[in-house]
Design a protein around this motif. Structure first.
Motif, PDB file in Angstrom:
ATOM      1  N   GLU A   1       0.757   6.028   7.393  1.00  0.00           N
ATOM      2  CA  GLU A   1       1.201   4.976   6.767  1.00  0.00           C
ATOM      3  C   GLU A   1       0.741   3.478   7.397  1.00  0.00           C
ATOM      4  OE1 GLU A   1       5.463   5.651   7.110  1.00  0.00           O
ATOM      5  OE2 GLU A   1       5.550   6.977   5.506  1.00  0.00           O
ATOM      6  N   GLU A   2       0.724   3.668   8.712  1.00  0.00           N
ATOM      7  CA  GLU A   2       0.064   2.606   9.554  1.00  0.00           C
ATOM      8  C   GLU A   2      -1.347   2.120   9.260  1.00  0.00           C
ATOM      9  OE1 GLU A   2       0.122  -0.550  12.374  1.00  0.00           O
ATOM     10  OE2 GLU A   2       1.778   0.653  11.485  1.00  0.00           O
ATOM     11  N   LYS A   3      -2.029   3.050   9.014  1.00  0.00           N
ATOM     12  CA  LYS A   3      -3.513   3.088   8.604  1.00  0.00           C
ATOM     13  C   LYS A   3      -3.601   2.628   7.226  1.00  0.00           C
ATOM     14  CE  LYS A   3      -7.655   5.783   8.312  1.00  0.00           C
ATOM     15  NZ  LYS A   3      -8.276   7.195   8.606  1.00  0.00           N
ATOM     16  N   GLU A   4      -2.721   2.875   6.281  1.00  0.00           N
ATOM     17  CA  GLU A   4      -2.596   2.391   5.011  1.00  0.00           C
ATOM     18  C   GLU A   4      -2.030   1.017   4.807  1.00  0.00           C
ATOM     19  OE1 GLU A   4       0.056   4.140   1.381  1.00  0.00           O
ATOM     20  OE2 GLU A   4      -1.230   5.587   2.312  1.00  0.00           O
ATOM     21  N   ARG A   5      -1.145   0.542   5.693  1.00  0.00           N
ATOM     22  CA  ARG A   5      -0.810  -0.890   5.765  1.00  0.00           C
ATOM     23  C   ARG A   5      -1.756  -1.644   6.340  1.00  0.00           C
ATOM     24  NH1 ARG A   5       0.963  -4.115   9.312  1.00  0.00           N
ATOM     25  NH2 ARG A   5       0.900  -2.692  11.006  1.00  0.00           N
ATOM     26  N   LYS A   6      -2.468  -1.250   7.336  1.00  0.00           N
ATOM     27  CA  LYS A   6      -3.637  -2.149   7.926  1.00  0.00           C
ATOM     28  C   LYS A   6      -4.724  -2.278   6.792  1.00  0.00           C
ATOM     29  CE  LYS A   6      -3.001  -1.246  12.899  1.00  0.00           C
ATOM     30  NZ  LYS A   6      -3.383  -0.637  14.103  1.00  0.00           N
ATOM     31  N   TYR A   7      -5.011  -1.258   6.167  1.00  0.00           N
ATOM     32  CA  TYR A   7      -6.147  -1.542   5.197  1.00  0.00           C
ATOM     33  C   TYR A   7      -5.620  -2.308   4.097  1.00  0.00           C
ATOM     34  CZ  TYR A   7      -9.335  -0.198   1.185  1.00  0.00           C
ATOM     35  OH  TYR A   7     -10.250   0.060   0.364  1.00  0.00           O
ATOM     36  N   ALA A   8      -4.347  -2.372   3.758  1.00  0.00           N
ATOM     37  CA  ALA A   8      -3.966  -3.029   2.493  1.00  0.00           C
ATOM     38  C   ALA A   8      -3.800  -4.656   2.988  1.00  0.00           C
ATOM     39  CB  ALA A   8      -2.481  -2.909   2.164  1.00  0.00           C
ATOM     40  N   GLU A   9      -3.522  -5.006   4.229  1.00  0.00           N
ATOM     41  CA  GLU A   9      -3.647  -6.334   5.025  1.00  0.00           C
ATOM     42  C   GLU A   9      -5.107  -6.966   4.988  1.00  0.00           C
ATOM     43  OE1 GLU A   9      -1.943  -6.228   8.754  1.00  0.00           O
ATOM     44  OE2 GLU A   9       0.068  -6.056   8.155  1.00  0.00           O
ATOM     45  N   LYS A  10      -5.960  -5.872   5.557  1.00  0.00           N
ATOM     46  CA  LYS A  10      -7.448  -6.280   5.324  1.00  0.00           C
ATOM     47  C   LYS A  10      -7.965  -6.580   3.825  1.00  0.00           C
ATOM     48  CE  LYS A  10     -11.949  -4.397   6.438  1.00  0.00           C
ATOM     49  NZ  LYS A  10     -12.747  -2.899   6.677  1.00  0.00           N
ATOM     50  N   THR A  11      -7.368  -5.603   2.943  1.00  0.00           N
ATOM     51  CA  THR A  11      -8.053  -6.038   1.575  1.00  0.00           C
ATOM     52  C   THR A  11      -7.140  -7.260   0.957  1.00  0.00           C
ATOM     53  OG1 THR A  11      -7.971  -3.530   1.140  1.00  0.00           O
ATOM     54  CG2 THR A  11      -8.078  -5.086  -0.717  1.00  0.00           C
ATOM     55  N   ASN A  12      -6.162  -7.440   1.467  1.00  0.00           N
ATOM     56  CA  ASN A  12      -5.400  -8.780   0.921  1.00  0.00           C
ATOM     57  C   ASN A  12      -6.165 -10.014   1.557  1.00  0.00           C
ATOM     58  OD1 ASN A  12      -3.856  -7.546  -0.470  1.00  0.00           O
ATOM     59  ND2 ASN A  12      -2.054  -7.525   0.924  1.00  0.00           N
ATOM     60  N   LYS A  13      -6.704  -9.736   2.847  1.00  0.00           N
ATOM     61  CA  LYS A  13      -7.327 -10.983   3.583  1.00  0.00           C
ATOM     62  C   LYS A  13      -8.637 -11.236   2.742  1.00  0.00           C
ATOM     63  CE  LYS A  13      -5.584 -10.700   8.059  1.00  0.00           C
ATOM     64  NZ  LYS A  13      -5.439 -10.362   9.560  1.00  0.00           N
TER      65      LYS A  13
ATOM     66  N   LYS B   1       6.612  21.246  15.325  1.00  0.00           N
ATOM     67  CA  LYS B   1       5.884  20.942  13.999  1.00  0.00           C
ATOM     68  C   LYS B   1       6.603  19.886  13.116  1.00  0.00           C
ATOM     69  CE  LYS B   1       4.468  25.829  13.286  1.00  0.00           C
ATOM     70  NZ  LYS B   1       4.919  27.080  12.576  1.00  0.00           N
ATOM     71  N   GLU B   2       7.954  19.793  13.071  1.00  0.00           N
ATOM     72  CA  GLU B   2       8.367  18.641  12.462  1.00  0.00           C
ATOM     73  C   GLU B   2       8.020  17.365  13.010  1.00  0.00           C
ATOM     74  OE1 GLU B   2      12.998  17.684  11.899  1.00  0.00           O
ATOM     75  OE2 GLU B   2      12.652  19.793  11.401  1.00  0.00           O
ATOM     76  N   VAL B   3       7.933  17.227  14.625  1.00  0.00           N
ATOM     77  CA  VAL B   3       7.750  15.953  14.879  1.00  0.00           C
ATOM     78  C   VAL B   3       6.397  15.632  14.799  1.00  0.00           C
ATOM     79  CG1 VAL B   3       7.612  15.044  17.115  1.00  0.00           C
ATOM     80  CG2 VAL B   3       9.760  15.981  16.460  1.00  0.00           C
TER      81      VAL B   3
ATOM     82  N   LYS C   1       2.245  12.588  12.259  1.00  0.00           N
ATOM     83  CA  LYS C   1       1.132  12.056  11.238  1.00  0.00           C
ATOM     84  C   LYS C   1       1.347  11.290  10.335  1.00  0.00           C
ATOM     85  CE  LYS C   1      -2.413  15.310   9.455  1.00  0.00           C
ATOM     86  NZ  LYS C   1      -2.714  16.856   9.083  1.00  0.00           N
ATOM     87  N   GLN C   2       2.348  11.413   9.575  1.00  0.00           N
ATOM     88  CA  GLN C   2       2.587  10.502   8.423  1.00  0.00           C
ATOM     89  C   GLN C   2       2.932   9.197   8.768  1.00  0.00           C
ATOM     90  OE1 GLN C   2       6.165  11.927   6.446  1.00  0.00           O
ATOM     91  NE2 GLN C   2       6.311  10.192   4.991  1.00  0.00           N
ATOM     92  N   ARG C   3       3.512   8.730   9.922  1.00  0.00           N
ATOM     93  CA  ARG C   3       3.468   7.474  10.409  1.00  0.00           C
ATOM     94  C   ARG C   3       2.124   7.024  10.611  1.00  0.00           C
ATOM     95  NH1 ARG C   3       8.014   8.291  14.881  1.00  0.00           N
ATOM     96  NH2 ARG C   3       9.660   8.736  13.537  1.00  0.00           N
TER      97      ARG C   3
END
Length: 55
Positions: A35-47, A23-25, A30-32
């Motif tokens: 975070e990855e999805k958020e980062r990609k969205y932020a990059e896309k928004t910045n572009k 469960k922990e793993v 899921k959290q990673r």
């Protein structure tokens, strides 16, 4: 494997311990992913923002 390290643990305790670890793993994965999805969205928004400011 753990049974060899600690022969006092019952099989049930071992199962519960393993399930908790799984469960922990899964939670970490899921959290990673989030975070990855958020980062990609932020990059896309910045572009997009950068491209809009160039026009």
């Amino acid at each position: 494997m753990k049974k060899l390290e600690n022969p006092d643990l019952s099989i049930d305790e071992l199962v519960v311990e393993t399930q908790n670890k799984v469960k922990e793993v899964k939670k970490e994965i899921k959290q990673r992913k989030a975070e990855e999805k958020e980062r990609k969205y932020a990059e896309k928004t910045n572009k997009e923002t950068y491209n809009d400011s160039k026009n």
